[in-house]
Design a protein around this motif. Sequence first.
Motif, PDB file in Angstrom:
ATOM      1  N   VAL A  87     -68.233  47.202 -31.777  1.00 14.84           N
ATOM      2  CA  VAL A  87     -67.496  48.367 -31.057  1.00 14.84           C
ATOM      3  C   VAL A  87     -68.159  48.936 -29.656  1.00 14.84           C
ATOM      4  CG1 VAL A  87     -67.148  51.024 -31.294  1.00 14.84           C
ATOM      5  CG2 VAL A  87     -66.649  49.591 -33.271  1.00 14.84           C
ATOM      6  N   PHE A  88     -69.541  48.791 -29.776  1.00 12.30           N
ATOM      7  CA  PHE A  88     -70.294  49.222 -28.670  1.00 12.30           C
ATOM      8  C   PHE A  88     -69.892  48.003 -27.449  1.00 12.30           C
ATOM      9  CE2 PHE A  88     -72.231  52.116 -31.493  1.00 12.30           C
ATOM     10  CZ  PHE A  88     -72.151  53.152 -30.524  1.00 12.30           C
ATOM     11  N   GLY A  89     -70.041  46.916 -27.910  1.00 11.38           N
ATOM     12  CA  GLY A  89     -69.765  45.572 -27.077  1.00 11.38           C
ATOM     13  C   GLY A  89     -68.419  45.714 -26.574  1.00 11.38           C
ATOM     14  N   GLY A  90     -67.537  46.001 -27.155  1.00 15.09           N
ATOM     15  CA  GLY A  90     -66.242  46.208 -26.633  1.00 15.09           C
ATOM     16  C   GLY A  90     -65.934  47.372 -25.642  1.00 15.09           C
ATOM     17  N   TYR A  91     -66.651  48.264 -25.952  1.00 17.02           N
ATOM     18  CA  TYR A  91     -66.574  49.359 -24.802  1.00 17.02           C
ATOM     19  C   TYR A  91     -67.299  48.985 -23.496  1.00 17.02           C
ATOM     20  CZ  TYR A  91     -68.027  53.638 -22.364  1.00 17.02           C
ATOM     21  OH  TYR A  91     -68.219  54.574 -21.356  1.00 17.02           O
ATOM     22  N   HIS A  92     -68.578  48.337 -23.885  1.00 15.45           N
ATOM     23  CA  HIS A  92     -69.084  47.914 -22.306  1.00 15.45           C
ATOM     24  C   HIS A  92     -68.294  46.767 -21.706  1.00 15.45           C
ATOM     25  CE1 HIS A  92     -73.010  50.181 -22.351  1.00 15.45           C
ATOM     26  NE2 HIS A  92     -72.842  50.021 -23.843  1.00 15.45           N
ATOM     27  N   ALA A  93     -67.582  45.749 -22.577  1.00 18.86           N
ATOM     28  CA  ALA A  93     -66.888  44.826 -21.759  1.00 18.86           C
ATOM     29  C   ALA A  93     -65.628  45.693 -21.079  1.00 18.86           C
ATOM     30  CB  ALA A  93     -66.038  44.023 -23.245  1.00 18.86           C
ATOM     31  N   ARG A  94     -65.143  46.679 -21.579  1.00 11.87           N
ATOM     32  CA  ARG A  94     -64.069  47.247 -20.950  1.00 11.87           C
ATOM     33  C   ARG A  94     -64.723  48.107 -19.746  1.00 11.87           C
ATOM     34  NH1 ARG A  94     -62.609  50.441 -24.829  1.00 11.87           N
ATOM     35  NH2 ARG A  94     -63.731  52.388 -24.144  1.00 11.87           N
ATOM     36  N   GLN A  95     -65.534  48.590 -19.944  1.00 15.04           N
ATOM     37  CA  GLN A  95     -66.162  49.075 -18.583  1.00 15.04           C
ATOM     38  C   GLN A  95     -66.407  48.191 -17.309  1.00 15.04           C
ATOM     39  OE1 GLN A  95     -66.188  52.579 -18.228  1.00 15.04           O
ATOM     40  NE2 GLN A  95     -65.526  52.307 -20.272  1.00 15.04           N
ATOM     41  N   TYR A  96     -67.072  47.169 -17.794  1.00 15.51           N
ATOM     42  CA  TYR A  96     -67.079  45.935 -16.653  1.00 15.51           C
ATOM     43  C   TYR A  96     -65.929  45.557 -16.230  1.00 15.51           C
ATOM     44  CZ  TYR A  96     -72.127  44.965 -17.508  1.00 15.51           C
ATOM     45  OH  TYR A  96     -73.351  44.569 -17.694  1.00 15.51           O
ATOM     46  N   ALA A  97     -64.849  45.174 -17.232  1.00 11.82           N
ATOM     47  CA  ALA A  97     -63.527  44.813 -16.451  1.00 11.82           C
ATOM     48  C   ALA A  97     -62.822  45.921 -15.658  1.00 11.82           C
ATOM     49  CB  ALA A  97     -62.544  44.821 -17.830  1.00 11.82           C
ATOM     50  N   GLN A  98     -63.182  47.473 -15.995  1.00 12.10           N
ATOM     51  CA  GLN A  98     -62.644  48.090 -15.001  1.00 12.10           C
ATOM     52  C   GLN A  98     -63.425  48.728 -13.859  1.00 12.10           C
ATOM     53  OE1 GLN A  98     -62.113  51.362 -17.801  1.00 12.10           O
ATOM     54  NE2 GLN A  98     -60.054  50.583 -18.807  1.00 12.10           N
ATOM     55  N   ALA A  99     -64.711  48.112 -13.789  1.00 11.91           N
ATOM     56  CA  ALA A  99     -65.529  48.304 -12.606  1.00 11.91           C
ATOM     57  C   ALA A  99     -65.230  47.982 -11.162  1.00 11.91           C
ATOM     58  CB  ALA A  99     -66.960  48.076 -12.836  1.00 11.91           C
ATOM     59  N   GLU A 100     -65.455  48.775 -10.266  1.00 11.07           N
ATOM     60  CA  GLU A 100     -65.241  48.215  -9.035  1.00 11.07           C
ATOM     61  C   GLU A 100     -66.243  47.443  -8.446  1.00 11.07           C
ATOM     62  OE1 GLU A 100     -64.944  50.450  -4.679  1.00 11.07           O
ATOM     63  OE2 GLU A 100     -63.768  51.366  -6.397  1.00 11.07           O
ATOM     64  N   GLY A 101     -66.144  46.274  -7.865  1.00  7.75           N
ATOM     65  CA  GLY A 101     -67.210  45.328  -7.260  1.00  7.75           C
ATOM     66  C   GLY A 101     -67.870  44.578  -8.492  1.00  7.75           C
ATOM     67  N   ALA A 102     -67.301  44.714  -9.767  1.00  4.34           N
ATOM     68  CA  ALA A 102     -67.856  43.885 -10.911  1.00  4.34           C
ATOM     69  C   ALA A 102     -66.630  43.333 -11.687  1.00  4.34           C
ATOM     70  CB  ALA A 102     -68.804  44.672 -11.718  1.00  4.34           C
ATOM     71  N   GLY A 103     -66.955  42.528 -12.603  1.00  6.42           N
ATOM     72  CA  GLY A 103     -65.918  42.060 -13.740  1.00  6.42           C
ATOM     73  C   GLY A 103     -66.743  41.737 -14.899  1.00  6.42           C
ATOM     74  N   LEU A 104     -65.708  41.565 -15.967  1.00 10.23           N
ATOM     75  CA  LEU A 104     -66.400  41.076 -17.124  1.00 10.23           C
ATOM     76  C   LEU A 104     -66.308  39.562 -17.121  1.00 10.23           C
ATOM     77  CD1 LEU A 104     -67.583  41.341 -19.927  1.00 10.23           C
ATOM     78  CD2 LEU A 104     -65.260  41.407 -20.967  1.00 10.23           C
ATOM     79  N   ALA A 105     -67.129  38.633 -17.077  1.00 11.32           N
ATOM     80  CA  ALA A 105     -67.207  37.233 -17.069  1.00 11.32           C
ATOM     81  C   ALA A 105     -67.175  36.720 -18.257  1.00 11.32           C
ATOM     82  CB  ALA A 105     -68.327  36.807 -16.163  1.00 11.32           C
ATOM     83  N   ALA A 106     -68.011  37.322 -19.339  1.00 10.20           N
ATOM     84  CA  ALA A 106     -68.336  36.790 -20.639  1.00 10.20           C
ATOM     85  C   ALA A 106     -68.777  37.663 -21.517  1.00 10.20           C
ATOM     86  CB  ALA A 106     -69.356  35.518 -20.540  1.00 10.20           C
ATOM     87  N   VAL A 107     -68.584  37.194 -22.817  1.00 10.78           N
ATOM     88  CA  VAL A 107     -69.181  38.182 -24.129  1.00 10.78           C
ATOM     89  C   VAL A 107     -69.576  37.021 -24.880  1.00 10.78           C
ATOM     90  CG1 VAL A 107     -68.236  39.219 -26.271  1.00 10.78           C
ATOM     91  CG2 VAL A 107     -67.186  39.642 -23.904  1.00 10.78           C
ATOM     92  N   PHE A 108     -70.958  37.338 -25.479  1.00  9.23           N
ATOM     93  CA  PHE A 108     -71.567  36.352 -26.298  1.00  9.23           C
ATOM     94  C   PHE A 108     -71.728  37.176 -27.783  1.00  9.23           C
ATOM     95  CE2 PHE A 108     -75.473  36.079 -28.872  1.00  9.23           C
ATOM     96  CZ  PHE A 108     -75.406  34.620 -29.139  1.00  9.23           C
TER      97      PHE A 108
END
Length: 139
Positions: A14-35
């Motif tokens: 659950v928390f990993g999914g939350y942080h993944a979404r935040q990276y994906a929506q962040a300006e100047g950043a993106g979600l590259a990978a999930v382990f």
Amino acid sequence: MTKVLRGGVIGAGVFGGYHARQYAQAEGAGLAAVFDPDLERAREVAARHGAAAFDDLDAFLSSVDVVTVASPGVRHAEGALAALRAGRSVYVEKPLAVDLEEADRILAEASRRRLVVACGHQERVVFRRSASSARRSVL
């Protein structure tokens, strides 16, 4: 051209999914990978955001610039130390570690490598951003 920060999340719960979404929506950043040790779980979270999924920690770390550790608390030190040793700054969900010795090792490694380590409580971060957004919308 501005470089986009490649974010990675350790933990596909659950928390990993939350942080993944935040990276994906962040300006100047993106979600590259999930382990996640459970590759299927990593794939589920990564697929929502067009990221890569890994169950090999070294391969994951080589594909990101910065790491959020959102695994179960008993695994936080392991993920944070691996990321720091790979030269990645780290944001760790609470708790930073389950005992003072692990916390001290994380802080020492970050200091030795001159990297950032932060421990967060996501609801505090969400509240502050929401409060700031509310203030701006009133103005």
